[in-house]
Motif scaffolding. Structure first.
Motif, short mmCIF file in Angstrom:
data_model
loop_
_atom_site.label_atom_id
_atom_site.label_comp_id
_atom_site.label_asym_id
_atom_site.label_seq_id
_atom_site.Cartn_x
_atom_site.Cartn_y
_atom_site.Cartn_z
N SER A 29 7.90 3.40 -2.61
CA SER A 29 8.56 2.27 -1.91
C SER A 29 7.85 1.04 -1.24
O SER A 29 7.66 -0.10 -0.87
N PHE A 30 6.31 1.62 -1.81
CA PHE A 30 5.58 0.57 -1.59
C PHE A 30 5.48 -0.41 -2.49
O PHE A 30 5.42 -0.11 -4.35
N VAL A 31 5.60 -1.60 -1.59
CA VAL A 31 5.75 -2.79 -3.66
C VAL A 31 4.70 -3.27 -4.00
O VAL A 31 4.77 -3.87 -4.80
N PHE A 32 3.33 -3.05 -3.59
CA PHE A 32 1.82 -3.59 -4.02
C PHE A 32 0.88 -1.65 -3.99
O PHE A 32 1.20 -1.73 -2.53
N MET A 33 0.28 -1.59 -4.16
CA MET A 33 -0.92 -1.14 -4.10
C MET A 33 -1.63 -1.47 -4.89
O MET A 33 -1.50 -2.19 -5.93
N GLY A 34 -3.48 -1.81 -4.18
CA GLY A 34 -4.49 -1.86 -4.81
C GLY A 34 -5.74 -1.21 -3.98
O GLY A 34 -5.94 -0.89 -3.61
N TRP A 35 -6.65 -1.34 -4.85
CA TRP A 35 -8.20 -1.30 -5.01
C TRP A 35 -9.18 -3.00 -4.34
O TRP A 35 -9.04 -3.25 -5.27
N ASN B 239 -4.98 0.26 -0.58
CA ASN B 239 -4.86 -0.91 -0.07
C ASN B 239 -2.79 -0.23 -0.11
O ASN B 239 -2.45 -0.32 -1.82
N ALA B 240 -2.06 -0.11 0.60
CA ALA B 240 -0.68 -0.02 0.00
C ALA B 240 0.50 -1.07 1.05
O ALA B 240 -0.05 -0.90 2.32
N ARG B 241 0.81 -1.55 0.58
CA ARG B 241 2.37 -2.23 1.29
C ARG B 241 3.76 -2.35 1.00
O ARG B 241 4.05 -2.42 0.10
N GLN B 242 4.67 -1.88 1.71
CA GLN B 242 6.19 -2.76 1.50
C GLN B 242 6.89 -2.95 2.81
O GLN B 242 6.20 -3.83 3.42
#
Length: 119
Positions: free
Chosen positions: A29-35, A99-102
């Motif tokens: 469900s995470f629409v964005f994941m980043g370092w 980092n993760a965002r939903q």
């Protein structure tokens, strides 16, 4: 959600490291994941990100300073985000955070893993 970052360490310039960020539940469900990374005395900066297009390969973006050297990827089946770092430079030395965002809201951070590149 808990994010556990690992894989940092001490490496000589020109070497490689692979960072991992394991999530405590499904990352589908995470629409964005980043370092992100933060060097001493500097602001935290986005190094690489990947969005989930709904297919096995998300869209990736990289900071200019790491293009061609770093590769971000995600494995939804293993609930893990990766950052393959090649041709490392001393200026890559920093604490790296995942980092993760939903949607509609929610963002989570890992605890950080130290990367040190010696010249």
């Amino acid at each position: 959600v808990q994010l556990q970052a690992s894989g940092g360490g001490l490496v000589q310039a020109g070497g490689s490291l692979r960072l991992s960020c394991a999530a405590s539940r499904s990352i589908f469900s995470f629409v964005f994941m980043g370092w992100y990374r933060q060097a001493p005395g500097k602001q935290r900066e986005l190094v690489a990100s990947i969005t989930d297009s709904g297919t096995s390969d998300g869209r990736t973006n990289y900071a200019d300073s790491v293009k061609g050297r770093f590769t971000i990827s995600r494995d939804n089946a293993k609930n893990t985000l990766y950052l393959q770092m090649n041709s490392l430079k001393p200026e890559d030395t920093a604490i790296y955070y995942c980092n993760a965002r939903q949607l509609p809201g929610g963002t989570w951070w890992g605890q950080g893993t130290q990367v040190t590149v010696s010249s």
